[in-house]
Design an enzyme around this catalytic site. Structure first.
Site, mmCIF file in Angstrom:
data_model
loop_
_atom_site.group_PDB
_atom_site.id
_atom_site.type_symbol
_atom_site.label_atom_id
_atom_site.label_comp_id
_atom_site.label_asym_id
_atom_site.label_seq_id
_atom_site.Cartn_x
_atom_site.Cartn_y
_atom_site.Cartn_z
ATOM 1 N N GLU A 264 -34.459 24.767 30.245
ATOM 2 C CA GLU A 264 -34.036 26.077 30.743
ATOM 3 C C GLU A 264 -33.260 25.957 32.057
ATOM 4 O O GLU A 264 -33.718 25.339 33.017
ATOM 5 C CB GLU A 264 -35.260 26.973 30.946
ATOM 6 C CG GLU A 264 -34.966 28.313 31.584
ATOM 7 C CD GLU A 264 -34.037 29.180 30.759
ATOM 8 O OE1 GLU A 264 -33.096 29.744 31.347
ATOM 9 O OE2 GLU A 264 -34.248 29.287 29.532
ATOM 10 N N THR A 308 -29.146 32.292 27.074
ATOM 11 C CA THR A 308 -29.981 31.375 26.292
ATOM 12 C C THR A 308 -29.800 31.606 24.800
ATOM 13 O O THR A 308 -29.742 30.652 24.006
ATOM 14 C CB THR A 308 -31.463 31.539 26.669
ATOM 15 O OG1 THR A 308 -31.646 31.098 28.011
ATOM 16 C CG2 THR A 308 -32.360 30.715 25.754
ATOM 17 N N HIS A 426 -36.627 28.766 35.387
ATOM 18 C CA HIS A 426 -35.848 29.985 35.159
ATOM 19 C C HIS A 426 -35.803 30.780 36.455
ATOM 20 O O HIS A 426 -36.750 30.787 37.226
ATOM 21 C CB HIS A 426 -36.487 30.830 34.048
ATOM 22 C CG HIS A 426 -35.574 31.886 33.489
ATOM 23 N ND1 HIS A 426 -35.155 32.977 34.224
ATOM 24 C CD2 HIS A 426 -35.002 32.022 32.264
ATOM 25 C CE1 HIS A 426 -34.375 33.737 33.473
ATOM 26 N NE2 HIS A 426 -34.252 33.175 32.284
ATOM 27 N N ASP A 485 -29.358 24.762 28.595
ATOM 28 C CA ASP A 485 -28.770 25.908 27.895
ATOM 29 C C ASP A 485 -27.634 26.576 28.665
ATOM 30 O O ASP A 485 -26.643 27.004 28.095
ATOM 31 C CB ASP A 485 -29.843 26.936 27.537
ATOM 32 C CG ASP A 485 -30.578 27.501 28.754
ATOM 33 O OD1 ASP A 485 -30.508 26.894 29.836
ATOM 34 O OD2 ASP A 485 -31.252 28.539 28.603
ATOM 35 N N HIS A 486 -27.768 26.667 29.989
ATOM 36 C CA HIS A 486 -26.707 27.287 30.788
ATOM 37 C C HIS A 486 -26.941 26.953 32.262
ATOM 38 O O HIS A 486 -27.914 26.290 32.613
ATOM 39 C CB HIS A 486 -26.651 28.807 30.589
ATOM 40 C CG HIS A 486 -27.965 29.512 30.799
ATOM 41 N ND1 HIS A 486 -28.514 29.734 32.044
ATOM 42 C CD2 HIS A 486 -28.858 30.024 29.914
ATOM 43 C CE1 HIS A 486 -29.667 30.364 31.927
ATOM 44 N NE2 HIS A 486 -29.905 30.542 30.645
#
Length: 706
Positions: A264, A308, A426, A485-486
């Site tokens: 994440e 996500t 996150h 994911d990013h």
């Protein structure tokens, strides 16, 4: 105070007329909107025309919307203007908050998907808000006070209808003038744009809302109007993405378990990064440099508004998130997909997803059925998942989550595909003191400085998980894939990014590279090494399919095998920017990829041609992917290599799933079945303080289906 009020009256004698109050309201809406454009957003304004339009574009809709009140008289007209001002301010305020975290503007799709994400949104709001954001409401408060204490007196006369009508016409005329100037500076503004920043800086935030509403309606209509004939140009386009697999790697992972660990918000710069001489991610670093790991050094996230969920859509389907929002939220329950999981099912794999949050988040429960996942282990499957100390931010802490995930992995019939979605790293990157054992960075940006601490925690959880795979023996027939994911830190934090990179400032070239995320593939006997090929998340599915020896020749996808020598090294971003092994485009500027030297393509015919052809390829890639999704075109596509997924056969009801998992042990292929139905979870060692006492440590054992 009386002197202040007296000064206000003397300053504008006409303030006590309806038209005077209207002009004041227009001026205030313009002022705060223009202030927000320049201080709260990163619109990439350059040149006199764009500067003028940014200054000008708040005016037309302010005139049109506030002008509605002129059709009424007296108190209604005044309070209606205040209400309209308030609504515009709420829209502006909401976009300020959303943009700060996601570098994009709110869409109706995102707002409509609130039921799938709003359970978590409030958790990060306090970290997103800046006190100066509330300045967009200050004028409304002042106006209300002035009206209530009658410093501004309400004019009870009706504004002539002719004046009200001319005001509306004036607003529309101003809007058309702004649109004409905008189109002259950027042709195809509303037809060939993938970047919402352009709409806002050229036309305005309110106009963007109208544009997005129209696009959302058009998207909804596309499915009903779609035909099989629309597939022809798309099939022709994706054929050029077909590549011959490298014989060294084709089938190298055939028959192996595949564990994909979703890191994440994890960025590539964290690999080998140190704070105060300490490695942030020592376990991931070791994994990256392992002789049996293929580590991609130029791999980019390509997500849009779906973040996500866009990453998952690309990895599992090689389809982009749409320009208007999340595919999983908007189309996951209704569309036809030809997913990676569908192929694996035909190849004898058990497929499962693991996520330490509620199943409705990003509409996963419905979407995973459409993608053909056999199992979906969401939060309710984890022991003591509602214990507050077990959770942080968006769900279960990674160390607890991954230990309990291992409990289920040992029961999955082999070979299996497992997607394990971590959560602790996150935004807003906070942890309780008991779990922090790493120094924060000292950029002075509170949003950024805790990032390395949660990343380090994630790394420790990963290290514990890998140690379990090795001790239990599961690693011998398992490939482990890591991907980010990013981004974790958006490019809105330029000063902090510069400090993290050891620079005085950052350029658009630096920000383009900031979009890099990890992609690593490890398996026993796999020929590893650092691979410098340029690619992104859209390329993962075809890469893994070739590694598994599964042909993708008849698949409609928009990526290609990263390990093939014929791979097109073009990375398309959702906003239409791109990176290649030769040149990079970011925020309207162009650079030599190898050196970061800024260039002007028009000064070199070869470069100009390259840029034109690359932009055409990127635009077509995004446009065709959108058409596949919004038109649900795969329902028309006959793929001889793929058996249609029947989403109705899947159930993620906990009781049913655990019963099925127990029945699956009779196949005799799971790690537990091969271990005489004895659990191997005793091999899992974690230093999670929440599991330090014996009762907590053994809580996950009760989850076993046996």
């Amino acid at each position: 105070m009386k002197r202040v009020f007296s000064a206000i009256k003397n300053w504008w004698p006409g303030l006590n007329s309806t038209m005077g109050f209207f002009l004041l309201s227009v001026a205030l809406v313009w002022l705060k909107t223009y202030w927000a454009y320049n201080t709260k957003f990163n619109l990439g304004v350059s040149g006199g025309i764009q500067e003028f339009l940014l200054f000008f574009n708040p005016i037309p809709t302010a005139v049109i919307l506030l002008g509605i009140a002129l059709y009424f008289r007296g108190r209604i007209a005044y309070w209606l203007m205040v209400l309209i001002n308030l609504l515009q301010s709420v829209w502006l305020f909401s976009n300020i908050l959303y943009y700060r975290e996601f570098s994009d503007f709110l869409s109706f799709s995102i707002m409509g998907s609130g039921s799938s994400v709003d359970n978590n949104l409030s958790k990060a709001i306090s970290g997103i808000i800046n006190p100066t954001d509330f300045l967009v409401f200050i004028d409304i408060i002042i106006l209300i006070i002035l009206l209530l204490i009658k410093v501004i007196k309400i004019d009870k006369r009706r504004t002539p209808k002719r004046v009200a009508g001319l005001t509306t016409v004036l607003g529309i005329a101003l809007m058309l003038v702004g649109y004409g100037v905008s189109v002259s500076d950027r042709s195809g503004l509303l037809t060939r744009t993938f970047d919402n920043n352009y709409i806002v800086k050229y036309l305005g935030l309110n106009e963007y809302a109208a544009y997005n509403a129209v696009k959302t309606k058009q998207t909804a209509d596309e499915r009903s109007n779609a035909t099989a004939d629309q597939l022809a140009p798309i099939e022709k386009f994706v054929k050029q993405l077909d590549t011959d697999a490298d014989p060294t790697y084709f089938g190298a992972l055939k028959g192996k378990n595949i564990i994909v660990i979703h890191l994440e918000s994890f960025q590539q710069f964290l690999v080998d990064y140190k704070v105060d001489g300490q490695e942030v991610t020592p376990n991931i670093n070791k994994f990256y440099h392992n002789q049996n790991t293929i580590g991609f050094s130029n791999f980019y996230n390509q997500v849009g508004q779906g973040k996500t969920s866009d990453a998952e859509t690309m990895l599992d389907n090689s389809l982009f998130g749409t320009a208007s929002g999340s595919v999983m939220t908007n189309y996951g329950a209704t569309n036809t997909f030809q997913s990676f999981q569908g192929y694996l099912d035909q190849d004898g794999y058990t497929t499962a997803a693991f996520h330490g949050d509620v199943p409705s988040f990003w509409n996963r429960e419905a979407t995973y059925k459409s993608w053909g996942y056999d199992y979906f282990f969401s939060k309710s499957y984890y022991a003591n998942a509602d214990n507050a100390s077990y959770n942080v931010g968006y769900g279960l802490k990674d160390k607890i989550f991954m230990k309990d995930t291992a409990e289920y992995l040992q029961q999955l019939p082999q070979p299996y595909f497992a997607k394990v979605i971590t959560l602790t790293n996150h935004y807003p990157y906070t942890l309780d003191k008991e779990n922090i054992d790493f120094p924060a960075t000292k950029t002075g940006d509170k949003t950024v400085d805790g990032y390395v601490q949660t990343a380090h925690y994630l790394d420790e959880a990963f290290g514990e998980f890998m140690a379990y795979l090795q001790k239990s023996g599961m690693d011998q027939n398992t490939a482990v894939v890591l991907y980010g994911d990013h981004y974790g830190i958006s490019e809105n934090h330029k000063a902090a990014i510069a400090k993290l990179l050891g620079k005085s400032s950052v350029t658009n070239y630096d920000l383009a590279n900031w979009e890099k995320v990890p992609f690593m593939i490890n398996a026993p006997g796999l020929k590893g090494g650092i691979n410098n090929t340029y690619g992104g998340e859209i390329d993962v599915m075809p890469t893994l399919m070739n590694l598994l020896g599964i042909s993708d020749k008849n698949t409609i996808h928009f990526g290609s095998d990263l390990l093939s020598s014929a791979h097109k090294q073009i990375v398309a971003f959702r906003n239409g920017d791109w990176v290649t092994n030769e040149y990079t485009k970011h925020n309207g500027q162009y650079f030599v990829t190898a050196t970061g030297t800024q260039i002007t393509p028009s000064e070199d015919p070869r470069v100009a041609t390259f840029v034109k052809e690359t932009q055409s390829f990127v635009n077509n890639t995004l446009s065709y992917s959108d058409k596949v999704v919004t038109g649900d075109l795969l329902r028309f596509y006959k793929n001889p290599d793929f058996k249609k997924i029947n989403s109705k056969k899947y159930s993620y009801n906990k009781a049913k799933s655990l019963k099925q998992l127990k029945a699956d042990q009779k196949k005799g292929t799971s790690l537990m079945a091969q271990n005489n139905n004895q659990t191997t979870i005793g091999d899992y060692i974690t230093n999670a303080p929440e599991l330090s006492d014996s009762s907590s440590s053994s809580s996950s054992d009760s989850q076993s289906s046996n």
